[in-house]
Design a protein around this motif. Structure first.
Motif, PDB file in Angstrom:
ATOM      1  N   ASP A 229       0.708  -1.295   0.020  1.00 40.09           N
ATOM      2  CA  ASP A 229       0.166   0.119  -0.008  1.00 40.09           C
ATOM      3  C   ASP A 229       0.911   1.248  -0.080  1.00 40.09           C
ATOM      4  O   ASP A 229       0.511   2.111  -0.896  1.00 40.09           O
ATOM      5  N   LEU A 230       2.057   1.197   0.688  1.00 36.69           N
ATOM      6  CA  LEU A 230       2.905   2.595   0.805  1.00 36.69           C
ATOM      7  C   LEU A 230       3.528   2.805  -0.637  1.00 36.69           C
ATOM      8  O   LEU A 230       3.603   3.756  -1.131  1.00 36.69           O
ATOM      9  N   LEU A 231       4.003   1.542  -1.086  1.00 39.15           N
ATOM     10  CA  LEU A 231       4.610   1.783  -2.321  1.00 39.15           C
ATOM     11  C   LEU A 231       3.601   1.977  -3.460  1.00 39.15           C
ATOM     12  O   LEU A 231       3.852   2.745  -4.335  1.00 39.15           O
ATOM     13  N   GLY A 232       2.427   1.804  -3.379  1.00 36.00           N
ATOM     14  CA  GLY A 232       1.306   2.076  -4.272  1.00 36.00           C
ATOM     15  C   GLY A 232       0.920   3.450  -4.089  1.00 36.00           C
ATOM     16  O   GLY A 232      -0.077   3.998  -4.881  1.00 36.00           O
ATOM     17  N   GLY A 233       1.263   4.178  -2.857  1.00 35.03           N
ATOM     18  CA  GLY A 233       0.827   5.392  -2.366  1.00 35.03           C
ATOM     19  C   GLY A 233      -0.657   5.489  -2.115  1.00 35.03           C
ATOM     20  O   GLY A 233      -1.089   6.680  -1.979  1.00 35.03           O
ATOM     21  N   LEU A 234      -1.109   4.484  -1.611  1.00 31.07           N
ATOM     22  CA  LEU A 234      -2.469   4.343  -1.180  1.00 31.07           C
ATOM     23  C   LEU A 234      -2.366   4.928   0.348  1.00 31.07           C
ATOM     24  O   LEU A 234      -3.376   5.226   0.864  1.00 31.07           O
ATOM     25  N   THR A 235      -1.285   4.792   0.955  1.00 32.68           N
ATOM     26  CA  THR A 235      -0.965   5.484   2.447  1.00 32.68           C
ATOM     27  C   THR A 235       0.309   6.019   2.507  1.00 32.68           C
ATOM     28  O   THR A 235       1.258   5.598   1.506  1.00 32.68           O
ATOM     29  N   ARG A 236       0.662   6.881   3.352  1.00 32.07           N
ATOM     30  CA  ARG A 236       2.026   7.519   3.405  1.00 32.07           C
ATOM     31  C   ARG A 236       2.587   6.899   4.837  1.00 32.07           C
ATOM     32  O   ARG A 236       2.191   6.536   5.886  1.00 32.07           O
ATOM     33  N   PRO A 237       4.086   6.751   4.746  1.00 35.21           N
ATOM     34  CA  PRO A 237       5.032   6.151   5.844  1.00 35.21           C
ATOM     35  C   PRO A 237       4.719   7.261   7.054  1.00 35.21           C
ATOM     36  O   PRO A 237       4.713   8.474   6.718  1.00 35.21           O
ATOM     37  N   THR A 238       4.915   7.040   8.263  1.00 34.19           N
ATOM     38  CA  THR A 238       5.070   7.593   9.363  1.00 34.19           C
ATOM     39  C   THR A 238       6.323   8.335   9.268  1.00 34.19           C
ATOM     40  O   THR A 238       6.476   9.469   9.549  1.00 34.19           O
ATOM     41  N   SER A 239       7.407   7.476   8.952  1.00 34.28           N
ATOM     42  CA  SER A 239       8.783   8.065   8.704  1.00 34.28           C
ATOM     43  C   SER A 239       9.663   7.269   7.888  1.00 34.28           C
ATOM     44  O   SER A 239       9.253   6.239   7.373  1.00 34.28           O
ATOM     45  N   GLY A 240      10.740   7.902   7.432  1.00 34.74           N
ATOM     46  CA  GLY A 240      11.325   7.346   6.183  1.00 34.74           C
ATOM     47  C   GLY A 240      10.762   7.350   4.787  1.00 34.74           C
ATOM     48  O   GLY A 240       9.817   8.537   5.036  1.00 34.74           O
ATOM     49  N   ARG A 241      11.220   7.118   3.880  1.00 35.91           N
ATOM     50  CA  ARG A 241      10.715   7.528   2.437  1.00 35.91           C
ATOM     51  C   ARG A 241      10.963   6.446   1.593  1.00 35.91           C
ATOM     52  O   ARG A 241      11.585   5.534   1.623  1.00 35.91           O
ATOM     53  N   ILE A 242       9.998   6.541   0.539  1.00 36.11           N
ATOM     54  CA  ILE A 242       9.952   5.485  -0.571  1.00 36.11           C
ATOM     55  C   ILE A 242      10.249   6.183  -1.956  1.00 36.11           C
ATOM     56  O   ILE A 242       9.585   7.262  -2.140  1.00 36.11           O
ATOM     57  N   LEU A 243      11.296   5.704  -2.644  1.00 37.59           N
ATOM     58  CA  LEU A 243      11.733   6.428  -3.938  1.00 37.59           C
ATOM     59  C   LEU A 243      11.444   5.635  -5.097  1.00 37.59           C
ATOM     60  O   LEU A 243      11.502   4.318  -4.933  1.00 37.59           O
ATOM     61  N   LEU A 244      10.827   6.376  -5.795  1.00 38.67           N
ATOM     62  CA  LEU A 244      10.719   5.443  -7.481  1.00 38.67           C
ATOM     63  C   LEU A 244      11.322   6.214  -8.281  1.00 38.67           C
ATOM     64  O   LEU A 244      10.872   7.319  -8.645  1.00 38.67           O
ATOM     65  N   ASP A 245      12.284   5.764  -9.131  1.00 36.90           N
ATOM     66  CA  ASP A 245      13.073   6.380  -9.950  1.00 36.90           C
ATOM     67  C   ASP A 245      13.803   7.749  -9.401  1.00 36.90           C
ATOM     68  O   ASP A 245      13.683   8.785 -10.054  1.00 36.90           O
ATOM     69  N   GLY A 246      14.037   7.616  -7.952  1.00 34.40           N
ATOM     70  CA  GLY A 246      14.604   8.720  -7.374  1.00 34.40           C
ATOM     71  C   GLY A 246      13.910   9.744  -6.838  1.00 34.40           C
ATOM     72  O   GLY A 246      14.147  10.617  -6.257  1.00 34.40           O
ATOM     73  N   GLU A 247      12.352   9.579  -7.135  1.00 34.33           N
ATOM     74  CA  GLU A 247      11.494  10.644  -6.827  1.00 34.33           C
ATOM     75  C   GLU A 247      10.359  10.017  -5.546  1.00 34.33           C
ATOM     76  O   GLU A 247      10.081   8.538  -5.731  1.00 34.33           O
ATOM     77  N   PRO A 248      10.193  10.694  -4.511  1.00 39.24           N
ATOM     78  CA  PRO A 248       9.603  10.539  -3.613  1.00 39.24           C
ATOM     79  C   PRO A 248       8.107   9.892  -3.879  1.00 39.24           C
ATOM     80  O   PRO A 248       7.609  10.617  -4.865  1.00 39.24           O
ATOM     81  N   VAL A 249       7.671   8.961  -3.405  1.00 35.34           N
ATOM     82  CA  VAL A 249       6.219   8.300  -3.630  1.00 35.34           C
ATOM     83  C   VAL A 249       5.458   9.165  -2.691  1.00 35.34           C
ATOM     84  O   VAL A 249       5.359   9.003  -1.504  1.00 35.34           O
ATOM     85  N   THR A 250       4.558   9.950  -3.267  1.00 31.86           N
ATOM     86  CA  THR A 250       3.482  10.803  -2.332  1.00 31.86           C
ATOM     87  C   THR A 250       2.042  10.447  -2.685  1.00 31.86           C
ATOM     88  O   THR A 250       1.277  10.930  -2.142  1.00 31.86           O
ATOM     89  N   GLY A 251       1.539   9.541  -3.651  1.00 29.44           N
ATOM     90  CA  GLY A 251       0.272   9.085  -3.936  1.00 29.44           C
ATOM     91  C   GLY A 251       0.289   8.054  -5.040  1.00 29.44           C
ATOM     92  O   GLY A 251       1.394   7.644  -5.849  1.00 29.44           O
TER      93      GLY A 251
END
Length: 279
Positions: A61-83
């Protein structure tokens, strides 16, 4: 640079103390994932496996952008996943098909957000029906298809708008054993043909070994990456002597390695469940 990066990702959810539901000051936090670090290269088939309740679906769900992490970050092609985005396609355990649409219409539905013309949508939908082996079933509605066929339509719908990454949350769990193995073969063929990056969630060890180039083993709750196992089975069509891949010595070795990693985690998960029931 890796295609996908989980960088110290933690996800918590607010809960209430069971004994003091009316007292808002007793709000607590439930930690589903704790400090997830994981890198996935472009074109890789990565399987995430772990005991029930370890946060596997939350990770997706986090990688799909369905929810946001409480801390840390997820990058896709170097860009943060925000949704959510069209760069990621998602296939769930439940087929989530529109019952009033045909197989072709369900695939076209996934293309409507891309701005394609009706003719383009129809042509592309037919192309992906053929890719998943359903040519001739264009006009069938979901209730006229078997469970395996419905999941093929769901996969075709997610692939038709050409996402870079395909996210799959236990897509074959509800199917019988024969259909499940058939669709595992079909998915591998599609992956080899399209070169998509696939992140696949399962609780099945054999499925993880059969599909994954890498298997990320997640601990019991809160979920952490215990180990990432690289699976090398050579020719994925057959074993070295032409036998079925699942019967090969290398398959058995990888299966035992992952089972050993998971054994204690499953025991801990069951103990945690017992403690929670007792509270």
């Amino acid at each position: 640079m890796a295609k996908i990066v989980f960088d110290s990702v933690t996800k918590t959810f607010p809960t209430k103390d069971r004994k003091n539901r009316r007292n808002r000051s007793n709000r607590q936090e439930f930690t589903a994932l704790d400090g997830i670090d994981l890198e996935i290269e472009a074109g890789e088939f990565v399987v995430v496996v772990g005991p029930s309740g370890c946060g596997k679906s939350t990770l997706l769900d986090l990688l799909g952008g369905l929810t946001r992490p409480t801390s840390g970050r997820i990058l896709l092609d170097g860009e943060p996943v925000t949704g959510p985005g069209l760069d990621r396609g998602i296939v769930f355990q439940q087929y989530a098909l529109l019952p009033w649409r045909t197989a072709l219409g369900n695939i076209e539905f996934g293309l409507e957000a891309t701005g394609a013309t009706r003719r383009q949508r129809t042509e592309r939908a037919r192309e992906f029906l053929d890719l998943v082996g359903l040519t001739g079933f264009e006009d069938r509605h979901p209730h006229e298809l078997s469970g395996g066929m419905r999941q093929r339509v769901a996969i075709a719908r997610s692939l038709a708008y050409d996402p870079d990454v395909l996210l799959m949350d236990e897509p074959f769990a509800a199917l019988d054993a024969q259909t499940r193995e058939s669709l595992q073969d079909e998915l591998r063929r599609i992956w080899q043909r399209t070169g998509k990056t696939i992140v696949f969630i399962t609780h099945g060890i054999e499925e993880a070994v059969y599909l994954g180039q890498k298997v990320a083993v997640i601990t019991s709750r809160p979920g952490r990456v215990k180990e990432v196992v690289r699976v090398d089975l050579g020719d994925r069509a057959t074993g070295a002597t032409g036998e079925d891949l699942r019967s090969s010595t290398e398959f058995a070795r990888h299966r035992h390695e992952i089972w050993t990693l998971l054994h204690d985690e499953v025991a801990r998960a069951r103990q945690l469940e017992k403690e929670e029931v007792a509270v």
